[in-house]
Design an enzyme around this catalytic site. Structure first.
Site, short mmCIF file in Angstrom:
data_model
loop_
_atom_site.label_atom_id
_atom_site.label_comp_id
_atom_site.label_asym_id
_atom_site.label_seq_id
_atom_site.Cartn_x
_atom_site.Cartn_y
_atom_site.Cartn_z
N GLY A 94 50.74 46.64 37.76
CA GLY A 94 51.62 47.82 37.38
C GLY A 94 50.52 48.79 38.33
O GLY A 94 49.84 48.39 38.34
N GLY A 96 48.58 51.18 38.31
CA GLY A 96 46.83 51.75 37.57
C GLY A 96 46.25 53.24 38.01
O GLY A 96 45.66 53.35 36.60
N LYS A 117 48.11 58.99 44.27
CA LYS A 117 47.28 57.59 44.47
C LYS A 117 45.86 57.94 43.68
O LYS A 117 45.66 58.72 44.88
CB LYS A 117 47.16 56.59 45.35
CG LYS A 117 46.83 54.73 45.46
CD LYS A 117 46.97 54.54 46.64
CE LYS A 117 45.87 52.80 46.35
NZ LYS A 117 46.70 52.21 47.96
N ASP A 129 39.53 52.56 36.32
CA ASP A 129 39.15 53.49 35.79
C ASP A 129 40.80 54.40 36.43
O ASP A 129 40.86 56.01 35.95
CB ASP A 129 38.07 54.47 36.23
CG ASP A 129 37.72 54.59 37.08
OD1 ASP A 129 38.81 54.43 38.60
OD2 ASP A 129 36.38 54.27 38.21
N ASP A 256 51.79 41.66 44.79
CA ASP A 256 52.32 43.46 44.71
C ASP A 256 52.36 44.16 46.06
O ASP A 256 52.22 45.36 45.55
CB ASP A 256 50.97 43.90 44.05
CG ASP A 256 49.50 43.52 43.71
OD1 ASP A 256 48.88 42.39 44.30
OD2 ASP A 256 48.43 44.12 43.82
P1 AMP Z 1 44.79 46.85 44.53
O1 AMP Z 1 44.38 44.87 44.85
O2 AMP Z 1 44.72 47.67 45.10
O3 AMP Z 1 45.72 46.35 44.69
O4 AMP Z 1 45.36 46.92 43.01
C1 AMP Z 1 45.76 45.66 42.01
C2 AMP Z 1 46.27 46.71 40.78
O5 AMP Z 1 45.12 47.16 40.21
C3 AMP Z 1 47.44 47.37 41.16
O6 AMP Z 1 47.78 47.19 39.73
C4 AMP Z 1 46.15 48.75 40.50
O7 AMP Z 1 47.60 49.83 39.99
C5 AMP Z 1 45.16 47.98 39.82
N1 AMP Z 1 44.43 49.14 40.24
C6 AMP Z 1 42.92 49.40 41.62
N2 AMP Z 1 42.47 49.58 41.10
C7 AMP Z 1 42.77 50.80 39.96
C8 AMP Z 1 41.57 51.24 39.35
N3 AMP Z 1 40.42 52.06 40.16
N4 AMP Z 1 42.70 51.91 38.08
C9 AMP Z 1 43.53 51.40 37.24
N5 AMP Z 1 43.77 50.40 38.42
C10 AMP Z 1 43.79 50.49 39.56
MG MG Z 2 47.99 47.21 45.25
#
Ligand code: AMP
Ligand code: MG
Length: 491
Positions: A94, A96, A117, A129, A256
């Site tokens: 989701g 995050g 973002k 975070d 995702d």
């Molecule tokens: P990504 O690897 O950027 O595709 O992120 C994978 C998942 O981790 C997604 O659900 C993002 O929203 C969440 N996510 C990545 N970085 C963060 C962060 N710093 N804080 C909260 N959620 C994160």
């Molecule tokens: Mg992503």
């Protein structure tokens, strides 16, 4: 007239159709305000196409919006839920660290998501975070805008603000928020979430919403959900062929990070090939080469199969027949991908009509490039400019033989040499965002707070097929080092 009315309007025209889906699909939540935001990059031309006024976008009101400190009229911030496969493992995910503000209805009658973002925690943040670094957000800005200029479907970047706050990753990093514009943020993983945790009614609501938003022409189809699958396959087959043709490695093709719309999304550890090595991997997390350049089509098919499986309850009342529909549709992905790739490669070599031997001519060149570690973009650039000596393979006998075959092939078509070279110019970019150039721009922006290097880079990347004198400098690959280039995700 009130003071508010006297001021110019930014031009926001929000609707919030996603929020009208069952609330199972999202959590309504506002961004977390930041202390001292500063606008470090604005994409005024993109703003104009969205119907936004540049002068107002430069104002403190808009800064507050891009920072998540103020919610504009008509916006309804929410974080989207999704759950998908990360490097093959299924996880609840989701947004995050992202907030969908709403959908901008543009003067051209389009509907695009406006998402922040790096805008703070949500219920989907898990232990993370909710924030993003200035370097990675500028990187997404540069890469996504470069992809757009290359004619590759992609999300776009409207603005980057620095937050004035820093946070700890490996080292202390300045924070930033990117305003992202997308056809939508519906991901393969949104369907997986519905399939895994929702009812069939919720799944159907998502599928119907997606059909109405992205594939309205499928309305009259006998089996609308099969039409949905086929359309999504068609767009992936086009997108991945375009990636391969330009030498783009996404880096994290988790479900995702794959958009139903067929746009490239989530620029994490992505980069463009320098030398032509099909095994190239850029993500530091991808230790097994799952998302290597050469595996992208195969992984796209894997992802499509996960997406297709979610549609099973809607495709056919008989599971076996549903599975057969999926199998046939996925087989089509490879057929379409290959046709798109072959057509693109023909154009890259100035070939206008088909001959059976074209594919072996193309793979012949790729094999030589691999063997001699030739630069992918610059090899095609040299051939386009009719300077085969600049391929750095001209002294090799086997390359000469290939070159003669290619010349003979061009000689067999009716079109003039000038026509072929124009075709090549239209399909072979003079420049791509070279890793060392991107890093140089980011270092200067983040460490020295000097954005001029990035601005110059963005300028040349905006017209990749121009073959202008200013681009010559930007075409050179990095000096070879012993250490392969790696980028980091979750950054
Ligand atoms: P990504 O690897 O950027 O595709 O992120 C994978 C998942 O981790 C997604 O659900 C993002 O929203 C969440 N996510 C990545 N970085 C963060 C962060 N710093 N804080 C909260 N959620 C994160
Ligand atoms: Mg992503």
């Amino acid at each position: 007239m009130s003071e508010k009315q006297a001021r110019k309007d930014a031009g926001w025209n929000f609707d919030n159709s996603y929020s009208r889906l069952p609330n199972f699909f999202y959590t309504k939540i506002n961004p977390t305000p930041v202390s001292s935001p500063r606008l470090v990059k604005l994409n005024a031309p993109l703003g104009a196409t969205l119907g936004l006024n540049e002068e107002v976008l430069q104002s403190s009101e808009s800064l507050a919006l891009f920072a998540g400190n103020e919610i504009p009229d008509g916006a309804l911030p929410l974080a989207q839920a999704y759950a998908g496969h990360q490097f093959g493992t299924f996880n609840m995910l989701g947004d995050g660290r992202a907030h969908l503000l709403g959908e901008q209805l543009t003067p051209q009658g389009e509907r695009v998501d406006i998402q922040l973002k790096g805008s703070g925690k949500t219920p989907y943040s898990r232990y993370l975070d909710g924030r993003a670094g200035l370097g990675p957000m500028l990187r997404e800005y540069i890469l996504s805008e470069a992809m757009f200029a290359l004619g590759i479907p992609t999300t776009r970047s409207l603005a980057v603000v620095s937050t004035g706050e820093s946070f700890l990753r490996d080292t202390e990093q300045p924070g930033a928020i990117l305003t992202r514009v997308a056809a939508s943020h519906i991901r393969f993983a949104t369907f997986q979430y519905a399939s895994q945790f929702g009812t069939v009614e919720e799944l159907r609501a998502l599928a119907d919403y997606t059909l109405a938003r992205h594939f309205p022409k499928s309305d009259g189809e006998e089996n609308r959900y099969l039409a949905l699958l086929q359309e999504v396959i068609k767009r992936q087959a086009l997108l991945i062929a375009k990636w391969q043709l330009v030498g783009f490695v996404h880096g994290v093709m988790n479900t995702d990070n794959i958009a139903i719309s067929g746009e490239t999304i989530d620029y994490g550890p992505c980069a463009f090939l320098d030398v032509y090595d099909p095994e190239t991997v850029f993500s530091s997390r991808d230790t097994e080469g799952r998302y290597a350049y050469s595996r992208q089509p195969e992984m796209a098919a894997w992802n499509l199969t996960r997406f297709a499986e979610t549609l099973l309850p809607l495709l056919h009342e008989d599971k076996k027949q549903g599975a057969k529909l999926i199998e046939d549709a996925i087989a089509q992905f490879f057929v379409q991908y290959h046709a798109n790739w072959l057509a693109g490669m023909r154009s890259k070599l100035g070939i206008s009509k088909e001959e059976d031997e074209d594919e072996s001519l193309i793979t012949g060149l790729l094999n030589l490039m691999q063997m001699y570690r030739a630069d992918y973009t610059n090899t095609f650039r040299a051939l386009t400019l009719d300077k085969p000596e600049d391929t750095f393979m001209y002294d090799k006998l086997d390359f000469r033989q290939w070159f003669e075959l290619w010349q003979a092939r061009l000689g067999r078509q009716q079109e003039t040499k000038a026509y072929s070279h124009q075709l090549m110019r239209n399909h072979n970019p003079a420049i791509i965002p070279r890793n060392h150039r991107v890093e140089e721009a980011l270092t200067s922006a983040v460490i020295q707070e000097d954005y001029s290097v990035m601005e110059r880079l963005l300028e040349v990347l905006a017209n990749p097929f121009a073959y202008s004198p200013e681009q010559v400098d930007y075409a050179s690959p990095a000096k070879l080092t012993a250490c392969p280039y790696r980028t980091f995700c979750g950054t």
